[in-house]
Motif scaffolding. Structure first.
Motif, PDB file in Angstrom:
ATOM      1  N   ILE A 117       0.839  -1.190   0.000  1.00  0.00           N
ATOM      2  CA  ILE A 117       0.000   0.000   0.000  1.00  0.00           C
ATOM      3  C   ILE A 117       0.880   1.248   0.000  1.00  0.00           C
ATOM      4  N   ARG A 118       0.273   2.401  -0.288  1.00  0.00           N
ATOM      5  CA  ARG A 118       0.986   3.669  -0.251  1.00  0.00           C
ATOM      6  C   ARG A 118       1.319   4.047   1.184  1.00  0.00           C
ATOM      7  N   ARG A 119       2.418   4.764   1.362  1.00  0.00           N
ATOM      8  CA  ARG A 119       2.821   5.233   2.690  1.00  0.00           C
ATOM      9  C   ARG A 119       2.377   6.663   2.970  1.00  0.00           C
ATOM     10  N   SER A 120       2.348   7.490   1.933  1.00  0.00           N
ATOM     11  CA  SER A 120       2.064   8.901   2.141  1.00  0.00           C
ATOM     12  C   SER A 120       0.692   9.086   2.771  1.00  0.00           C
ATOM     13  N   GLY A 121       0.648   9.807   3.880  1.00  0.00           N
ATOM     14  CA  GLY A 121      -0.620  10.057   4.563  1.00  0.00           C
ATOM     15  C   GLY A 121      -0.949   9.028   5.621  1.00  0.00           C
ATOM     16  N   GLY A 122      -0.079   8.065   5.841  1.00  0.00           N
ATOM     17  CA  GLY A 122      -0.342   7.064   6.871  1.00  0.00           C
ATOM     18  C   GLY A 122      -0.910   5.786   6.288  1.00  0.00           C
ATOM     19  N   LEU A 123      -0.901   4.742   7.077  1.00  0.00           N
ATOM     20  CA  LEU A 123      -1.355   3.441   6.587  1.00  0.00           C
ATOM     21  C   LEU A 123      -2.870   3.320   6.561  1.00  0.00           C
ATOM     22  N   GLY A 124      -3.553   4.060   7.407  1.00  0.00           N
ATOM     23  CA  GLY A 124      -5.006   3.924   7.475  1.00  0.00           C
ATOM     24  C   GLY A 124      -5.430   2.729   8.292  1.00  0.00           C
ATOM     25  N   LEU A 125      -4.722   2.463   9.382  1.00  0.00           N
ATOM     26  CA  LEU A 125      -5.017   1.322  10.247  1.00  0.00           C
ATOM     27  C   LEU A 125      -5.103   1.783  11.698  1.00  0.00           C
ATOM     28  N   ILE A 126      -5.970   1.144  12.459  1.00  0.00           N
ATOM     29  CA  ILE A 126      -6.060   1.382  13.894  1.00  0.00           C
ATOM     30  C   ILE A 126      -5.538   0.136  14.598  1.00  0.00           C
ATOM     31  N   LEU A 127      -4.533   0.322  15.429  1.00  0.00           N
ATOM     32  CA  LEU A 127      -3.920  -0.791  16.151  1.00  0.00           C
ATOM     33  C   LEU A 127      -4.411  -0.833  17.587  1.00  0.00           C
ATOM     34  N   THR A 128      -4.456  -2.029  18.143  1.00  0.00           N
ATOM     35  CA  THR A 128      -4.731  -2.185  19.563  1.00  0.00           C
ATOM     36  C   THR A 128      -3.829  -3.274  20.122  1.00  0.00           C
ATOM     37  N   GLU A 129      -3.465  -3.137  21.365  1.00  0.00           N
ATOM     38  CA  GLU A 129      -2.536  -4.067  22.016  1.00  0.00           C
ATOM     39  C   GLU A 129      -3.316  -5.087  22.840  1.00  0.00           C
ATOM     40  N   LEU A 130      -3.102  -6.365  22.559  1.00  0.00           N
ATOM     41  CA  LEU A 130      -3.749  -7.429  23.319  1.00  0.00           C
ATOM     42  C   LEU A 130      -2.924  -7.841  24.525  1.00  0.00           C
ATOM     43  N   ALA A 131      -1.624  -7.760  24.407  1.00  0.00           N
ATOM     44  CA  ALA A 131      -0.741  -8.150  25.501  1.00  0.00           C
ATOM     45  C   ALA A 131       0.537  -7.340  25.393  1.00  0.00           C
ATOM     46  N   GLY A 132       1.091  -6.949  26.514  1.00  0.00           N
ATOM     47  CA  GLY A 132       2.308  -6.154  26.493  1.00  0.00           C
ATOM     48  C   GLY A 132       2.716  -5.783  27.909  1.00  0.00           C
ATOM     49  N   GLY A 133       3.415  -4.676  28.028  1.00  0.00           N
ATOM     50  CA  GLY A 133       3.846  -4.212  29.333  1.00  0.00           C
ATOM     51  C   GLY A 133       5.146  -4.819  29.820  1.00  0.00           C
ATOM     52  N   ARG A 134       5.801  -5.613  28.987  1.00  0.00           N
ATOM     53  CA  ARG A 134       7.074  -6.227  29.364  1.00  0.00           C
ATOM     54  C   ARG A 134       8.235  -5.314  28.985  1.00  0.00           C
ATOM     55  N   GLU A 135       9.307  -5.406  29.739  1.00  0.00           N
ATOM     56  CA  GLU A 135      10.479  -4.580  29.458  1.00  0.00           C
ATOM     57  C   GLU A 135      11.157  -4.951  28.148  1.00  0.00           C
TER      58      GLU A 135
END
Length: 342
Positions: A117-135
């Motif tokens: 896909i094109r990069r200019s203007g952003g990907l057009g995706l919304i991300l969410t984190e299911l697991a994380g918080g680790r160093e």
């Protein structure tokens, strides 16, 4: 369990400036007490999408190349959230050691897809984190939404997909020559922060024509084949039903489910053989007659075709793969078909 981490608008703006070249490319949205993170543009003028659903070159081992639209096996977002997990994989001859995405449910599988896909203007995706918080930055981050009109809109990327890698082309001037090199980053099993850090490491957007290739992993359900087994009348046994997955060998699948295959009237095609031939396709003790669902089976190869040329409905179970082409449906077979002719 879904865990989300608070991100300040200032941090989001910093990421926007670095990756997309515009202060409005990233924003943070509150939903109840959770915060979600956008890879998108807020300017309408940047939402012109030229992306179309992109074809994938897929191959599924014994099931071969798909003959159906694999999107029919996609899962809705809530099921993806429930079933994504990660596993620590030791090094093998086929794969390096690392942490990789996996499906919790054994009836699901993880598919790998690529989209440009094109990069200019952003990907057009919304991300969410299911697991994380680790160093160490390990976690699971998935796509929550594909923004209408954004660069990813219409490409085939789906909510529930997880971005596991990105590749861009970078031009390098060497005297009078300009060479292109590919720059790739891996984002599999990373937290949201670590995913954004990887995105920020990519070369800056130079022109509106710049593209990025995203490798995503997607959860899909395995195609199923419902098999009705009919025993010879002399056996005086009721019909039985089993369920197989696309890509399973018919003989092996039936044996592991306790279905005996040993037609005592089979016409052998090996010299002086005893018992079964070990799936060599010569003893014919595993031959079945297909009453329904022949189109769900792998094509005959030359040896099987020659041996069974006078029996167009018969197949050697040891040489037959069900759900070929990643198809699913109903299959009816008669066991020990020579005993039906008595």
């Amino acid at each position: 369990m879904i865990s989300s981490r608070n991100k300040s608008l200032a941090a989001a703006a910093l990421v926007a400036t670095t990756i997309c070249g515009t202060i409005n490319a990233f924003s943070t949205r509150c939903a109840s007490s959770n915060h979600h993170h956008h890879i998108s543009t807020t300017s309408t003028s940047l939402f012109s999408s030229t992306a179309q659903e992109q074809e994938q070159e897929l191959f599924y081992a014994a099931a071969g190349s798909p003959s159906v639209d694999m999107n029919k096996y996609n899962l809705p977002l809530p099921s993806c959230i429930e079933n994504w997990t990660a596993v620590l994989q030791a090094e093998t001859s086929m794969q390096s050691a690392g942490i990789f995405l996996k499906a919790k449910d054994s009836e699901l599988f993880v598919d790998s897809l690529r989209f440009t896909i094109r990069r200019s203007g952003g990907l057009g995706l919304i991300l969410t984190e299911l697991a994380g918080g680790r160093e160490d930055g390990v976690g699971i981050t998935i796509i929550e939404e594909v923004v209408d009109g954004g660069n990813a809109d219409g490409s085939g990327i789906q909510p529930g997909d997880s971005i596991v890698g990105l590749t861009v082309k970078k031009s390098i001037s060497k005297g009078i020559n300009v060479e292109e090199e590919r720059v790739s980053v891996s984002t599999e099993c990373l937290s949201y922060d670590a995913t954004i850090e990887a995105l920020m490491s990519l070369p800056e957007v130079v022109s509106d024509d710049d593209e990025v290739t995203l490798t995503v992993k997607r959860l899909r359900r395995q195609p199923k084949i419902s098999v009705k087994l009919q025993y010879p009348p002399s056996d005086n046994l009721p019909d039985a039903s089993i369920e197989l997955f696309a890509g399973e060998n018919l003989r092996r699948a039936m044996l592991t489910r306790g279905i005996k295959l040993n037609d005592k009237f089979a016409e052998r095609f090996d010299s002086g053989g005893m018992g079964d031939c070990g799936a060599d396709g010569t003893c014919a003790t595993c031959v079945v007659s297909v009453g329904k669902g022949m189109d769900l089976l792998s094509p005959m190869k030359q040896q099987e075709e020659q041996i069974l040329k006078t029996k167009p409905r018969w197949r050697m179970a040891c040489k037959t793969v069900v759900g070929f082409g990643m198809t699913e449906g109903d299959l009816t077979i008669q066991l020990s078909p020579r005993q039906w002719e008595i």
